[in-house]
Design a protein around this motif. Structure first.
Motif, short mmCIF file in Angstrom:
data_model
loop_
_atom_site.label_atom_id
_atom_site.label_comp_id
_atom_site.label_asym_id
_atom_site.label_seq_id
_atom_site.Cartn_x
_atom_site.Cartn_y
_atom_site.Cartn_z
N SER A 234 -12.62 6.30 3.96
CA SER A 234 -11.27 5.84 4.30
C SER A 234 -11.08 6.15 5.78
CB SER A 234 -10.20 6.56 3.48
OG SER A 234 -10.38 6.31 2.10
N ARG B 93 -1.37 5.00 -6.64
CA ARG B 93 -2.76 4.85 -6.24
C ARG B 93 -3.62 4.13 -7.27
NH1 ARG B 93 -1.56 9.86 -3.75
NH2 ARG B 93 -1.71 9.72 -1.50
N SER C 47 0.81 -1.22 0.00
CA SER C 47 0.00 0.00 0.00
C SER C 47 0.84 1.26 0.00
CB SER C 47 -0.94 0.00 1.21
OG SER C 47 -0.20 -0.01 2.40
N GLU D 142 -6.11 8.53 -0.27
CA GLU D 142 -5.54 7.68 0.76
C GLU D 142 -4.45 8.41 1.54
OE1 GLU D 142 -3.98 3.97 -0.65
OE2 GLU D 142 -4.16 3.09 1.34
N HIS E 244 -8.91 1.57 3.47
CA HIS E 244 -9.18 2.50 2.37
C HIS E 244 -10.26 1.97 1.44
CE1 HIS E 244 -8.47 5.75 -0.40
NE2 HIS E 244 -8.04 4.94 -1.36
#
Length: 379
Positions: A174, A10, A5, A200, A161
């Motif tokens: 999120s 993204r 992550s 995020e 998320h």
């Protein structure tokens, strides 16, 4: 949460989340021949939701909360909310330029308090208001996989998320979260930072965890005790939020501790257990020395642990005013002068009783005895 992550761009991360959902919920065959690795706590939450008969496409309803219900929840959690209020206000300022806001829940996932809501469009503002109500149930049983339910189940900080939520309807959110523990080490709630249709920000996991520790410290400072020890490792300067806090009663039994103290002393449950811990189970020195140190709150002792390590301890008598000076209290007794000289020698030796005894030319046993006699009330 996917393992990469923090490093994946993204768009690629979003694609992998969508792929994981297809493989978990629709039985799709992995395109790459291997399933994207999902964080185990998300796997466990998804499995619990499926086991309860839920499906991702279900509608999610946030129950209405009556005024009487909101008052009852607020009253029941008044102490927790009071400890958290300054932290929530600081968080609201920190998050002011984002679409995130803080939520405080109890151990059942019921909202207890919340911070200022961000400026949002009409539709997203309503989505924030769905959550931002004292008394609303945000547990896993009510709204599926969220940071709130996951934190209370795992009792660890998490970051979640969008599509990592179980229900499609909650994939607009999120959230980061961290558990809250009382002075006895029991989970009493969690702190959540939720964003609506926001990019995020996994760094919020650290912010949530640090803020949760500050709330726990506030709970510890509210906790009644006869002696409060502020603990740190010798030679390390730490702020108040990183300080270990340990409470003792008049007999020296542990009444409570914050997470830092439990970690420093390697005791997951310092208080509230059937076999109560005494200060002498933790520290290799007489209890009287800790109470004596509280008479001079500006002095910190280097206290030996039975493991051979040492901690720096500053002792405080909560709610006690400093004792009268010698000028106003009359002539000091011989025992008091003797005790003061010995205490000063121990302070100069940084809590090392053997070194203080050598400097005074007396035995270590005599040092302990004189300190104890100096603490005993006079007739």
């Amino acid at each position: 949460m996917l393992t990469s992550s923090s490093s994946l761009p993204r768009p690629e991360r979003g694609t992998l989340i969508a792929q994981a959902r297809r493989e978990w919920f629709d039985g799709a065959v992995p395109h790459t021949g291997t399933q994207p690795r999902i964080e185990p706590w998300i796997t466990r939450s998804w499995q619990r939701c499926l086991g309860a008969g839920h499906r991702p496409q279900q509608a999610v309803s946030f129950d209405a909360v009556s005024r009487s219900r909101a008052r009852e929840v607020a009253e029941r959690n008044r102490q927790l909310a009071a400890a958290a209020r300054p932290v929530i206000e600081r968080l609201s300022r920190t998050l002011a330029d984002t679409r995130y806001f803080p939520i405080l829940t109890d151990a059942e996932g019921i909202v207890v308090d919340l911070g200022a809501l961000p400026r949002l469009g009409e539709r997203d503002a309503q989505r924030a208001l769905d959550l931002a109500r004292i008394g609303v149930d945000l547990s896993e049983a009510a709204v599926g996989t969220t940071a709130i339910g996951a934190v209370l189940a795992e009792q660890e900080p998490v970051w979640l998320h969008r599509g990592e939520h179980f229900f499609d309807a909650t994939s607009i959110y999120s959230c980061a979260g961290a558990p809250l523990f009382n002075p006895q080490g029991s989970c009493v709630g969690m702190l959540d930072l939720t964003g609506v249709n926001e990019q995020e920000r996994p760094e919020l996991k650290h912010l949530a965890a640090a803020s949760a520790r500050a709330i726990e410290n506030a709970l510890m400072l509210q906790h009644p005790c006869a002696l409060l020890l502020h603990l740190a490792w010798p030679g390390y300067s730490v702020g108040p939020d990183a300080m270990g806090l340990l409470g003792l009663d008049e007999e020296g039994f542990v009444t409570g501790a914050n997470a830092c103290a439990r970690q420093m002393l390697h005791q997951p449950m310092l208080a509230g257990s059937p076999g109560r811990l005494h200060a002498t189970d933790l520290f290799a020195l007489p209890l009287s020395m800790l109470f004596d140190a509280a008479r001079r709150e500006d002095v910190a002792l280097e206290v030996p642990l039975w493991s051979g390590l040492r901690v720096r301890a500053r002792a405080q008598r909560p709610g006690r005013t400093p004792p009268e000076s010698g000028a106003s209290a009359g002539k000091p007794r011989l025992r008091e002068v003797e005790g003061e000289l010995i205490r000063r020698a121990v302070d100069e030796a940084r809590g090392n009783v053997a070194e203080a005894a050598r400097a005074l030319g007396i035995s270590r046993a005599t040092v302990y005895r004189k300190l104890w006699q100096a603490r005993r009330p006079t007739s």
